[in-house]
Write a protein that holds these residues in place. Structure first.
Motif, short mmCIF file in Angstrom:
data_model
loop_
_atom_site.label_atom_id
_atom_site.label_comp_id
_atom_site.label_asym_id
_atom_site.label_seq_id
_atom_site.Cartn_x
_atom_site.Cartn_y
_atom_site.Cartn_z
N ALA A 36 0.84 -1.19 0.00
CA ALA A 36 0.00 0.00 0.00
C ALA A 36 0.88 1.24 0.00
N GLN A 38 0.83 5.59 -0.13
CA GLN A 38 -0.02 6.74 0.13
C GLN A 38 -0.22 7.63 -1.10
N LEU A 127 -1.85 -1.14 -3.91
CA LEU A 127 -2.85 -0.09 -3.73
C LEU A 127 -2.14 1.25 -3.66
N GLU A 129 -2.63 5.56 -3.41
CA GLU A 129 -3.54 6.47 -2.73
C GLU A 129 -4.27 5.74 -1.59
N ALA A 130 -3.47 4.95 -0.87
CA ALA A 130 -3.99 4.19 0.27
C ALA A 130 -3.18 4.58 1.50
N THR A 149 -8.75 4.22 1.74
CA THR A 149 -8.62 4.29 0.30
C THR A 149 -9.74 5.13 -0.28
N ASN A 150 -9.73 5.31 -1.60
CA ASN A 150 -10.81 6.06 -2.25
C ASN A 150 -12.15 5.36 -2.12
#
Length: 407
Positions: A36, A38, A127, A129-130, A149-150
């Motif tokens: 994951a 960011q 992932l 943007e997590a 997450t989104n």
């Protein structure tokens, strides 16, 4: 632990070189891995963007050597260290890599994106943007992470979690609950680092240049597209005196180094400035909690003047993968994890880490005392200029546990 769609052998938080290396090596050993990150790649990152020759061997093992060669980075044949008066000593890149291989100047945006692409190719779930917003805990310690997450919050179970979030140490800080220690860390943040890409700098092709000045040091080297990367450290006091303006710091502090003043005189900033406060160098907690390992800068932040930060990230990611793989079968069999298994894993990781990195971290600690004092840096450069053998020995000591230098 119970198996589910959100259950993995290893959850890695952070998609930089350390996290990517760990993910690729773990996948090659058959582990079920989630990584994951960011941010959304490619993204700029505060870094000296100096990839030492030893990293190219790691790229071969990671399966990205050809991609890195195609990225258009600059070939860097030597590093020159300049005292404030402009006196310099050189360290050839061939002292580090086998077969006289040059170092590589390549932006983190390019390098990290290629590594993350390779992570996906190995079958790791990635992932972007997590954001890690919490840890899943049990009586035996960390059993996973909570991600935002989104699509919402996702609970990820893992036999082992890895903090590869760099100096921010996002996971490690969540288990370091002693507020007094946290307060002391904040008080130690007396340095600020800046980074930008420049056009028109007068650094020589093939050279990485390091400049020493009062309260810090900086590095300038070529990267792709004819640009140069400037990354420097200054005292927070000097930064405040310059109104927090990095270009003023560049003109008024870094340019007190005679060589820096020459190379930066006609340069133009062609990217946004990145900045971060530094709360110190050296070792952090390798095992912040049972079931949680730290790698890369989250484990140790080695002094940037060594040019070995990228190497240490790749090495520590590979080490973590090796250690976890040795214990993974037992962890899979143990219902809800085993305290004894985690103790053995932690001991294995600490021992391997100490063997690989303790010596170089001690050498850097000693060198650091001179680096931040211009007169000592000047004297050190003058002494080392007289002995090629001493320069080579010292350069190698910032990378290897045991140093053997032939004449």
């Amino acid at each position: 632990m119970s198996k589910s769609a959100n259950s993995y052998d290893v959850a890695i938080i952070g998609g930089g070189p350390a996290g990517a290396a760990a993910a690729i090596h773990l996948a090659a050993r058959g582990a079920h891995v989630l990584l994951a990150e960011q941010k959304k790649f490619p993204r700029a990152k505060l870094c000296g963007e100096f990839i030492s020759p030893e990293c190219l061997t790691h790229f071969e093992r990671l399966g990205v050597a050809e991609q890195m060669r195609e990225a258009g980075g600059a070939s860097l044949t030597e590093t020159i260290f300049y005292s404030r008066s402009g006196t310099g000593i050189n360290v050839p890149s061939e002292w580090f890599g086998a077969g006289g291989v040059a170092a590589l100047g390549l932006s983190r945006a390019e390098m990290d994106a290629r590594l993350l692409r390779r992570v996906r190719e190995t079958g790791v779930e990635v992932l972007e943007e997590a954001q890690a917003v919490g840890l899943l805990m049990s009586e035996r310690g960390v059993r996973g992470v909570r991600l935002k997450t989104n699509e919402g919050v996702r609970l990820v179970e893992a036999s082992v979690s890895i903090d590869a979030t760099g100096r921010s140490r996002i996971l490690a800080r969540r288990v370091e609950t002693d507020k007094r220690n946290s307060s002391e860390e904040k008080k130690r943040a007396r340095l600020v680092a800046f980074k930008a890409h420049l056009e028109g700098a007068k650094n020589e092709a093939g050279h990485c240049e390091i400049y020493f000045y009062r309260g810090g040091y900086g590095g300038l080297s070529s990267i792709e597209n004819g640009l140069s990367n400037l990354c420097f450290i200054a005292s927070a006091r000097d930064v405040r005196a310059c109104g927090g303006d990095p270009e003023r710091v560049m003109r008024e502090i870094i340019a007190t180094n005679r060589r820096a003043a020459e190379t930066l005189s006609a340069s133009r900033v062609c990217s946004g400035w990145l900045a971060v406060s530094l709360d110190g160098f050296g070792r952090r907690r390798l095992i912040p909690a049972a079931g949680l390992l730290a790698i890369g800068d989250a484990a140790s932040f080695i002094d940037p003047f060594t040019g070995s930060g990228m190497l240490m990230a790749l090495e520590s990611g590979e080490l973590a993968a090796e250690v976890i793989s040795r214990h993974l079968h037992g962890l899979r069999l143990a219902q809800n994890g085993s305290a004894q298994l985690f103790r053995l894993l932690a001991e294995d990781y600490r021992a391997g880490y100490a063997e690989r990195f303790n010596s170089r971290l001690r050498v850097c600690q000693l060198l650091r005392r001179a680096v931040f004092v211009p007169r000592l840096a000047e004297a050190g450069i003058r002494v080392l200029s007289a002995s090629r053998r001493a320069r080579r020995h010292l350069a190698r000591a910032t990378r290897k546990a045991r140093v053997k230098v032939e004449g």
